[in-house]
Write an enzyme that holds these catalytic residues in place. Structure first.
Site, PDB file in Angstrom:
ATOM      1  N   THR A  98       0.758  -1.253  -0.135  1.00 12.46           N
ATOM      2  CA  THR A  98      -0.238   0.026   0.046  1.00 12.46           C
ATOM      3  C   THR A  98       1.013   1.304  -0.030  1.00 12.46           C
ATOM      4  O   THR A  98       2.089   0.552   0.042  1.00 12.46           O
ATOM      5  CB  THR A  98      -0.627   0.303   1.376  1.00 12.46           C
ATOM      6  OG1 THR A  98       0.306   0.515   2.600  1.00 12.46           O
ATOM      7  CG2 THR A  98      -1.440  -1.209   1.733  1.00 12.46           C
ATOM      8  N   ASP A  99       0.173   2.363   0.010  1.00 12.86           N
ATOM      9  CA  ASP A  99       1.077   4.064  -0.066  1.00 12.86           C
ATOM     10  C   ASP A  99       0.553   4.188   1.362  1.00 12.86           C
ATOM     11  O   ASP A  99       0.040   3.478   1.811  1.00 12.86           O
ATOM     12  CB  ASP A  99       0.507   4.732  -0.928  1.00 12.86           C
ATOM     13  CG  ASP A  99       1.503   5.885  -1.114  1.00 12.86           C
ATOM     14  OD1 ASP A  99       2.593   5.705   0.176  1.00 12.86           O
ATOM     15  OD2 ASP A  99       1.862   6.612  -1.911  1.00 12.86           O
ATOM     16  N   TRP A 100       1.742   5.202   2.216  1.00 17.37           N
ATOM     17  CA  TRP A 100       1.424   4.986   3.530  1.00 17.37           C
ATOM     18  C   TRP A 100      -0.727   5.889   3.909  1.00 17.37           C
ATOM     19  O   TRP A 100      -1.097   6.082   3.009  1.00 17.37           O
ATOM     20  CB  TRP A 100       2.151   6.818   3.211  1.00 17.37           C
ATOM     21  CG  TRP A 100       1.773   7.257   4.862  1.00 17.37           C
ATOM     22  CD1 TRP A 100       1.540   7.947   5.097  1.00 17.37           C
ATOM     23  CD2 TRP A 100       3.398   7.337   5.613  1.00 17.37           C
ATOM     24  NE1 TRP A 100       1.791   8.489   6.212  1.00 17.37           N
ATOM     25  CE2 TRP A 100       3.665   8.064   6.857  1.00 17.37           C
ATOM     26  CE3 TRP A 100       4.962   6.219   4.918  1.00 17.37           C
ATOM     27  CZ2 TRP A 100       4.610   8.036   7.552  1.00 17.37           C
ATOM     28  CZ3 TRP A 100       5.613   6.867   6.348  1.00 17.37           C
ATOM     29  CH2 TRP A 100       5.426   7.284   7.593  1.00 17.37           C
TER      30      TRP A 100
END
Ligand code: BGC
Length: 756
Positions: free
Chosen positions: A300-302
């Site tokens: 995932t991203d942040w």
């Protein structure tokens, strides 16, 4: 078969004989491990936290109690980011990773952690690393080998700090000049981005994607998919993209990276057609994993699982968000500050809301990545194994990339190159700043601490002083960025003084552009260059002294209010630590510029049209009363870039004038250096499908090569067009090559062929 070919075949066979059993052994080991793992151990592997969350943030030391909690109790598999948001020495990095890995020894299965960082143009967070030009500038080189070498060096230096995973390359298309991450991309063209995606992936990972040695890193293609075209132009806001557009323009660069064996893919933080990509089973599993056959890790991203609930109101709770994301195909959650993801996922599996097969699939991918990086045998690296870190050789490669990236867009009356015995006034907010040359993701996330780490490098001002002697150079900033302020905050620091000084010199080198920013912080309200910078440019032009405009910016900012009054325009993008030197060498003729624009430079804020637009963007006056016309006039077109020499194109030839879809077409063209100095030329092949069932683009880049020519020298450049280049994604989302006439354009040469 000649002996050389026989030798190559023998070598390839031997490599296969060694690698296939190794790969099979790795798979066996992964399966054996997987069978032994408890649910908690599996879920832990899927969790990634930021290193800050394992530290005492007063002392920035790892805290044993947090390591116990994270690594031993929660069994997390991955850590990311730097600590205290700043670069550290390679020795400190190695010590940190060694300590983290020592805690994995306290776990039952002793599975090593994998550490990831955003080493995107060099080892971002390692002091004294060799920082390269940012991706947009690397694209402007149109030179595959420079991109490959840059990635190789970045990998080597990242490993020097014991860091085996980089969140790079960015493979989003840089289509919208408003978008604050345009400089992180390879520009607006899918073919160029795909070619560079292949090079960068191979440069990072080395020759064997299944066995990444200690000088290479696992790469991560991001941000899959369609991240770069938010309707608002603001980072992490929704996009509306039809499926055929998604596949035609946005998918190819990711597909190229998958074909090159990329180890991981990071997901678009935002929404397409109302669906957050982190929850899209179609994009993550059906398209990426099944259709493209991606075998690596989807990260995932942040904080983006949490965002499904807190930001997007799609999931009804944090737990529901985990269910949606993991079932959609997420393998690793960049959580990054707590362990709730683990608690939630364990509960979801126990309740039957997430199948164990999905968990096994994710963990298998993660273990395979760790295995191919040899982390089980070598969980950390030793700095002494990397003697070339920060070497002259690496610095030269960065300088070379900068000197081939810098793009000469205008050179009225051949004012450039300048004579070295003339007097020059250097001014503008970007004239004496390393921060602006490096841009974001440099020594800190926003690139705002760069000056502390870059004393040994030359700003534009220093480089010009070195080039022609301090006595020939005067400096007034005129306008400055506000230190500690927002990236767009500026103050007047002597416009009048600059105007007065201009009367004492022969030329003015005016360095305008942007201060550094990264991601959402770089959102923009007005694409035009600031009023203060425009005033500085206008007032200097009014002095009558020739003004050489140097643009140091991450995205094309509108300059049409004063550009006509500039004697020359040079775009340096974000050229890295040697950008000042490369620019000075170009301005004074030691280096002949050869960069070409990888994006369209718009003239007006409301005319943000790419070069690969449809015919309706360029209509001639229609007949009759409703005499519509449309005016396409960018400031500078995609592919623009001048040289100090001249090139003549001739003899555009095809191997045939008619082909079938299964035949390849060989295209050749001769390029001659007709000027007086040696020069490099990026030769760009454009293809137009003249009539198609979905209105075709006017032209599309389908080949490029960079050549070096001495004065008077000619070279014949060859390209191969295959079915792939002739195809497009039709309204049924199928990739097809339709029979009909095509036109090839290279330089001023044009010719047509038929596809039967
Ligand atoms: C960015 C990613 C980056 C990640 C980890 C996010 O905010 O969008 O590009 O890799 O942070 O630092």
């Amino acid at each position: 078969m000649n002996s050389k070919i026989r030798y190559i075949i023998l070598l390839q066979t031997l490599t296969l004989l060694v690698c296939i059993p190794l790969f099979a052994q790795q798979n066996d080991k992964v399966e054996t491990l997987l069978k032994q793992m408890t649910l908690e151990e599996k879920v832990g592997q899927m969790a990634q936290v930021t290193v800050d969350s394992l530290m005492d943030i007063n002392t920035w030391q790892l805290k044993d109690s947090m390591l116990q909690k994270g690594i031993v109790d929660y069994k997390i598999g991955s850590v990311l980011n730097t600590w205290d948001n700043v670069a550290h020495s390679k020795e400190d990095w190695c010590a940190l990773v060694k300590k983290l890995q020592s805690f994995t020894k306290k776990t039952r299965l002793k599975i090593p952690l994998i550490y990831g960082v955003d080493a995107i143009h060099g080892a971002t967070y390692t002091e004294k690393a060799t920082l390269f030009p940012q991706e947009i500038a690397m694209a402007a080189t149109f030179n595959r080998s420079l991109v490959h070498r840059g990635a190789e060096i970045c990998a080597y230096e990242t490993r020097t700090g014991s860091l085996p995973w980089t969140f790079s390359p960015v493979l989003d298309l840089g289509i919208d000049a408003r978008w604050p991450r345009l400089w992180e991309t390879f520009g607006e063209d899918p073919y160029l981005a795909s070619a560079m995606a292949t090079e960068m992936t191979k440069g990072y990972q080395g020759t064997d994607a299944n066995n990444i040695d200690k000088y290479h890193v696992a790469a991560c293609a991001k941000h899959y998919l369609g991240y770069s075209v938010p309707v608002s132009g603001k980072d992490r806001t929704p996009a509306i993209i039809s499926e055929n557009v998604l596949r035609e323009y946005h998918l190819p660069s990711f597909q190229a990276a998958v074909e090159a064996g990329i180890s991981s893919v990071m997901v678009n933080s935002s929404l397409i057609n109302g669906i957050p990509v982190h929850s899209s089973h179609y994009l993550l599993t059906d398209l990426l994993k099944k259709e493209l056959g991606f075998k690596g890790v989807v990260v995932t991203d942040w904080m983006d699982i949490e965002n499904l609930y807190k930001r997007d109101h799609l999931a009804v709770s944090s737990k529901d968000a985990v269910r949606l994301a993991v079932n959609a195909g997420i393998d690793v959650a960049m959580i990054p500050y707590n362990f709730r993801f683990c608690d939630n996922l364990i509960a979801l599996v126990k309740e039957g809301a997430v199948p164990m097969t999905r968990i096994d699939d994710a963990v298998r991918r993660i273990l395979e990545m760790k295995m191919k990086l040899n982390l089980f045998n070598q969980p950390f690296d030793k700095t002494e194994d990397y003697p070339l870190f920060g070497s002259k050789e690496f610095e030269q490669a960065s300088y070379k990339a900068a000197s081939e990236a810098i793009t000469l867009l205008k050179n009225k009356n051949n004012i450039l190159p300048l004579a070295k015995n003339k007097k020059v006034l250097v001014c503008g907010p970007n004239a004496n700043s390393m921060r602006t040359l490096d841009g974001g993701w440099s020594y800190s996330w926003q690139g705002d601490k760069t000056e502390k780490f870059t004393e040994q490098y030359n700003t534009i001002l220093k480089a010009i002083q070195n080039e022609i002697g301090k006595n020939n150079v005067s400096y007034v900033s005129g306008v400055s960025y506000v230190e500690g302020g927002k990236y767009w905050e500026e103050k007047e620091t002597g416009i009048q003084e600059a105007v007065v000084k201009a009367s004492d010199v022969d030329y003015v080198v005016l360095c305008l552009g942007e201060n550094s920013y990264t991601e959402k912080t770089g959102d923009l309200q007005d694409l035009s260059l600031s009023d203060l910078q425009i005033k500085l440019a206008t007032d200097l032009a009014a002095t009558g002294k020739p003004v050489i405009l140097v643009l140091n910016e991450g995205r094309p900012r509108i300059i049409s209010k004063f550009e006509a009054n500039m004697a020359a325009t040079v775009l340096v993008y974000l050229p890295g630590n040697f950008g000042g030197d490369a620019l000075a060498d170009i301005l004074f003729g030691d280096v002949n510029p050869s960069g070409k624009l990888p994006v369209t430079y718009p003239r007006y804020s409301n005319s943000l049209i790419n070069y690969w637009h449809k015919y309706s963007e360029e209509q001639d006056k229609a007949e009759g009363m409703y005499n519509y016309e449309s005016d396409y006039s960018p400031q500078y077109e995609f592919g623009s870039g001048l040289s100090y020499t001249t090139f003549k194109y001739s003899d555009l030839k095809f191997s045939k004038n008619e082909i079938t879809a299964n035949e390849n077409l060989q295209v050749s063209v001769t390029v001659t250096n007709t000027g007086k100095v040696a020069g490099k030329e990026a030769v760009l092949l454009y293809l137009s499908d003249l009539y198609a069932s979905l209105a075709p683009d006017m032209k599309r880049l389908k080949g490029f090569d960079k050549i070096n020519l001495q004065p008077g020298e000619s070279k014949t450049v060859e390209f191969t067009l295959t079915k792939k280049e002739l195809s497009f994604v039709n309204i049924d989302n199928k990739t097809i090559a339709e029979p009909g006439e095509f036109e090839v354009k290279i330089g001023d040469q044009k010719a047509r062929f038929m596809l039967k």
